[in-house]
Design a protein around this motif. Sequence first.
Motif, PDB file in Angstrom:
ATOM      1  N   GLU A   1       0.851  -1.181   0.000  1.00 17.98           N
ATOM      2  CA  GLU A   1       0.000   0.000   0.000  1.00 17.98           C
ATOM      3  C   GLU A   1       0.892   1.239   0.000  1.00 17.98           C
ATOM      4  O   GLU A   1       1.512   1.566   1.014  1.00 17.98           O
ATOM      5  CB  GLU A   1      -0.929  -0.002   1.211  1.00 17.98           C
ATOM      6  CG  GLU A   1      -1.716   1.277   1.418  1.00 17.98           C
ATOM      7  CD  GLU A   1      -2.379   1.773   0.130  1.00 17.98           C
ATOM      8  OE1 GLU A   1      -2.349   2.996  -0.111  1.00 17.98           O
ATOM      9  OE2 GLU A   1      -2.927   0.943  -0.645  1.00 17.98           O
ATOM     10  N   PRO A   2       0.992   1.948  -1.133  1.00 14.87           N
ATOM     11  CA  PRO A   2       1.943   3.049  -1.245  1.00 14.87           C
ATOM     12  C   PRO A   2       1.688   4.202  -0.289  1.00 14.87           C
ATOM     13  O   PRO A   2       2.635   4.893   0.118  1.00 14.87           O
ATOM     14  CB  PRO A   2       1.806   3.497  -2.709  1.00 14.87           C
ATOM     15  CG  PRO A   2       0.523   2.923  -3.189  1.00 14.87           C
ATOM     16  CD  PRO A   2       0.299   1.677  -2.413  1.00 14.87           C
ATOM     17  N   SER A   3       0.428   4.434   0.100  1.00 15.12           N
ATOM     18  CA  SER A   3       0.155   5.560   0.989  1.00 15.12           C
ATOM     19  C   SER A   3       0.711   5.339   2.392  1.00 15.12           C
ATOM     20  O   SER A   3       0.725   6.274   3.207  1.00 15.12           O
ATOM     21  CB  SER A   3      -1.349   5.836   1.061  1.00 15.12           C
ATOM     22  OG  SER A   3      -2.035   4.770   1.694  1.00 15.12           O
ATOM     23  N   ILE A   4       1.186   4.127   2.686  1.00 19.87           N
ATOM     24  CA  ILE A   4       1.851   3.862   3.963  1.00 19.87           C
ATOM     25  C   ILE A   4       3.103   4.726   4.100  1.00 19.87           C
ATOM     26  O   ILE A   4       3.468   5.159   5.188  1.00 19.87           O
ATOM     27  CB  ILE A   4       2.216   2.356   4.080  1.00 19.87           C
ATOM     28  CG1 ILE A   4       0.951   1.513   4.204  1.00 19.87           C
ATOM     29  CG2 ILE A   4       3.169   2.099   5.234  1.00 19.87           C
ATOM     30  CD1 ILE A   4       0.173   1.752   5.478  1.00 19.87           C
ATOM     31  N   ARG A   5       3.775   4.982   2.974  1.00 20.30           N
ATOM     32  CA  ARG A   5       4.975   5.820   3.011  1.00 20.30           C
ATOM     33  C   ARG A   5       4.582   7.276   3.206  1.00 20.30           C
ATOM     34  O   ARG A   5       3.802   7.839   2.444  1.00 20.30           O
ATOM     35  CB  ARG A   5       5.796   5.661   1.727  1.00 20.30           C
ATOM     36  CG  ARG A   5       6.626   4.401   1.733  1.00 20.30           C
ATOM     37  CD  ARG A   5       7.636   4.357   0.610  1.00 20.30           C
ATOM     38  NE  ARG A   5       8.636   5.423   0.616  1.00 20.30           N
ATOM     39  CZ  ARG A   5       9.855   5.290   0.095  1.00 20.30           C
ATOM     40  NH1 ARG A   5      10.225   4.138  -0.463  1.00 20.30           N
ATOM     41  NH2 ARG A   5      10.701   6.286   0.109  1.00 20.30           N
ATOM     42  N   GLN A   6       5.164   7.903   4.231  1.00 27.14           N
ATOM     43  CA  GLN A   6       4.832   9.288   4.537  1.00 27.14           C
ATOM     44  C   GLN A   6       5.322  10.250   3.466  1.00 27.14           C
ATOM     45  O   GLN A   6       4.841  11.387   3.381  1.00 27.14           O
ATOM     46  CB  GLN A   6       5.409   9.667   5.903  1.00 27.14           C
ATOM     47  CG  GLN A   6       4.781   8.893   7.060  1.00 27.14           C
ATOM     48  CD  GLN A   6       5.312   9.328   8.413  1.00 27.14           C
ATOM     49  OE1 GLN A   6       6.259  10.110   8.503  1.00 27.14           O
ATOM     50  NE2 GLN A   6       4.686   8.819   9.468  1.00 27.14           N
ATOM     51  N   ASP A   7       6.283   9.800   2.648  1.00 25.70           N
ATOM     52  CA  ASP A   7       6.814  10.667   1.603  1.00 25.70           C
ATOM     53  C   ASP A   7       6.219  10.365   0.232  1.00 25.70           C
ATOM     54  O   ASP A   7       6.779  10.747  -0.790  1.00 25.70           O
ATOM     55  CB  ASP A   7       8.342  10.557   1.538  1.00 25.70           C
ATOM     56  CG  ASP A   7       8.833   9.132   1.309  1.00 25.70           C
ATOM     57  OD1 ASP A   7       7.986   8.211   1.203  1.00 25.70           O
ATOM     58  OD2 ASP A   7      10.065   8.925   1.255  1.00 25.70           O
TER      59      ASP A   7
ATOM     60  N   ALA B   1       0.509   7.610 -12.205  1.00 24.09           N
ATOM     61  CA  ALA B   1      -0.649   6.909 -11.662  1.00 24.09           C
ATOM     62  C   ALA B   1      -0.265   6.237 -10.348  1.00 24.09           C
ATOM     63  O   ALA B   1       0.911   6.091 -10.021  1.00 24.09           O
ATOM     64  CB  ALA B   1      -1.150   5.869 -12.659  1.00 24.09           C
ATOM     65  N   MET B   2      -1.271   5.827  -9.602  1.00 25.33           N
ATOM     66  CA  MET B   2      -1.015   5.099  -8.358  1.00 25.33           C
ATOM     67  C   MET B   2      -2.152   4.117  -8.113  1.00 25.33           C
ATOM     68  O   MET B   2      -3.309   4.394  -8.436  1.00 25.33           O
ATOM     69  CB  MET B   2      -0.870   6.057  -7.186  1.00 25.33           C
ATOM     70  CG  MET B   2      -0.507   5.368  -5.863  1.00 25.33           C
ATOM     71  SD  MET B   2       0.181   6.522  -4.639  1.00 25.33           S
ATOM     72  CE  MET B   2      -1.235   7.580  -4.343  1.00 25.33           C
ATOM     73  N   THR B   3      -1.809   2.981  -7.541  1.00 22.39           N
ATOM     74  CA  THR B   3      -2.798   1.995  -7.114  1.00 22.39           C
ATOM     75  C   THR B   3      -2.813   1.947  -5.594  1.00 22.39           C
ATOM     76  O   THR B   3      -1.752   1.853  -4.967  1.00 22.39           O
ATOM     77  CB  THR B   3      -2.469   0.606  -7.684  1.00 22.39           C
ATOM     78  OG1 THR B   3      -2.522   0.658  -9.103  1.00 22.39           O
ATOM     79  CG2 THR B   3      -3.460  -0.429  -7.188  1.00 22.39           C
ATOM     80  N   SER B   4      -3.996   2.012  -4.993  1.00 22.90           N
ATOM     81  CA  SER B   4      -4.112   2.115  -3.539  1.00 22.90           C
ATOM     82  C   SER B   4      -5.350   1.367  -3.056  1.00 22.90           C
ATOM     83  O   SER B   4      -6.292   1.135  -3.819  1.00 22.90           O
ATOM     84  CB  SER B   4      -4.201   3.596  -3.141  1.00 22.90           C
ATOM     85  OG  SER B   4      -4.535   3.754  -1.771  1.00 22.90           O
ATOM     86  N   ASN B   5      -5.352   1.008  -1.778  1.00 19.50           N
ATOM     87  CA  ASN B   5      -6.573   0.437  -1.199  1.00 19.50           C
ATOM     88  C   ASN B   5      -7.521   1.528  -0.717  1.00 19.50           C
ATOM     89  O   ASN B   5      -8.611   1.242  -0.236  1.00 19.50           O
ATOM     90  CB  ASN B   5      -6.247  -0.548  -0.067  1.00 19.50           C
ATOM     91  CG  ASN B   5      -5.460   0.088   1.073  1.00 19.50           C
ATOM     92  OD1 ASN B   5      -5.581   1.275   1.350  1.00 19.50           O
ATOM     93  ND2 ASN B   5      -4.638  -0.725   1.751  1.00 19.50           N
ATOM     94  N   GLY B   6      -7.103   2.783  -0.840  1.00 19.34           N
ATOM     95  CA  GLY B   6      -7.979   3.904  -0.510  1.00 19.34           C
ATOM     96  C   GLY B   6      -8.106   4.223   0.957  1.00 19.34           C
ATOM     97  O   GLY B   6      -8.953   5.029   1.349  1.00 19.34           O
TER      98      GLY B   6
ATOM     99  N   SER C   1      -8.829  -0.234  -5.057  1.00 18.46           N
ATOM    100  CA  SER C   1      -9.267  -1.625  -5.001  1.00 18.46           C
ATOM    101  C   SER C   1     -10.550  -1.738  -4.179  1.00 18.46           C
ATOM    102  O   SER C   1     -10.555  -1.401  -2.990  1.00 18.46           O
ATOM    103  CB  SER C   1      -8.173  -2.505  -4.387  1.00 18.46           C
ATOM    104  OG  SER C   1      -6.992  -2.445  -5.155  1.00 18.46           O
ATOM    105  N   ILE C   2     -11.627  -2.187  -4.819  1.00 23.32           N
ATOM    106  CA  ILE C   2     -12.896  -2.432  -4.127  1.00 23.32           C
ATOM    107  C   ILE C   2     -13.430  -3.769  -4.634  1.00 23.32           C
ATOM    108  O   ILE C   2     -13.946  -3.859  -5.748  1.00 23.32           O
ATOM    109  CB  ILE C   2     -13.928  -1.320  -4.381  1.00 23.32           C
ATOM    110  CG1 ILE C   2     -13.402   0.023  -3.866  1.00 23.32           C
ATOM    111  CG2 ILE C   2     -15.248  -1.665  -3.710  1.00 23.32           C
ATOM    112  CD1 ILE C   2     -14.369   1.171  -4.075  1.00 23.32           C
TER     113      ILE C   2
END
Length: 365
Positions: A110-116, A134-139, A160-161
């Motif tokens: 999950e890329p949003s885990i990275r604070q940067d 682009a980015m793929t995330s679980n939202g 991802s849903i």
Amino acid sequence: MTYQRPTANTAQQFVPTPVRVGADAPRLSAAASILEATEAAQALTDGFSRQLTYLRLSITDFCNFRCEYCLPNGYQGVRAKDELTLPEIKRLVNGFALLGTKKVRITGGEPSIRQDVTQIIEIVRQTAGIDTIAMTSNGYKLGKHLAGWQAAGLNQLNISIDSFDADIFHQMTGMNTLPALMTDMETLLETTDIKLKINSILMKETAFDNLIYALDFVKSRPVTYRFIEFMQTSDNHQLFFAQHANADRVKSYLLERGWRAEIRGQSDGPAVEFSHPDYLGRIGLIAPYAAHFCDNCNRLRVSCHGRVHLCLFDQGNYDIRPFLQHDNPAPLINALQNLMPIKPEHHHLHDNNSGMMTNLSIIGG
């Protein structure tokens, strides 16, 4: 320095071979070296004449969800401390751009885990030659990040849903976040120009309900809802054989109701998207088990530790991190070009062979 060309039987790390030069040999300046590398760079083209213009860059393999088809027991162990740094990512993306890469997708875990992650988006956006970021995330907590991602230059977001039913979503992911996610996606559509796509793993139990809900969702929204065929890995045999569904059934359903396949763009991923004159959005299908799926492959993947994966389902991965420690892109360009002859023609999923893939969080699918 010169670099040995890897083959299928060589070690999976490039080993530089020193070249002796005389004491009076001229030294190229850093600027001259970069100019020379730029002039020498040729578009990445593999042995099957496929031009690779799309980089999928994993920035972490950590994920906070527990999706039953990927990490049913959650992420095991402790998040790695040696993920690619911002300077390494900048050099990596620049090297790929010099070789003709037009699109970069940030993935995970999950890329949003990275604070940067916002800084990473900015780095990619500022790289000359990159047209799409682009980015793929679980939202997870999407609303919190939207403004920053928009300002940083994100063009496209895939969420991802796997079910529009909150209880089933909770059961499948281990997270009770669907209501907040649905609200955040509406905010995205109303307040940003980020292109939204939704990904769903195609599974027998949920396929029909998801399709019906997806058709209603994209009726009045400029969103593509994409079904991805469930892919077998070494960790999901039992679930795969119980839940795998063929994308052709969804395709037939759409075609019988007036949907038509769109032409795929050069830098697009593997999805076939279907449109209908009465719908604002689209339905997409990613069918890796279909014949000729790999014929138009345009992608390379790099892990969060700087290893190139020539195919999502392949045994080999090649360490290019040593070439990300300085600003001269020539060694990185040389290494990537030398990998082209050994990029496989296709995966071996039909032989129940997922290569090294134990779960898709390793390299972001």
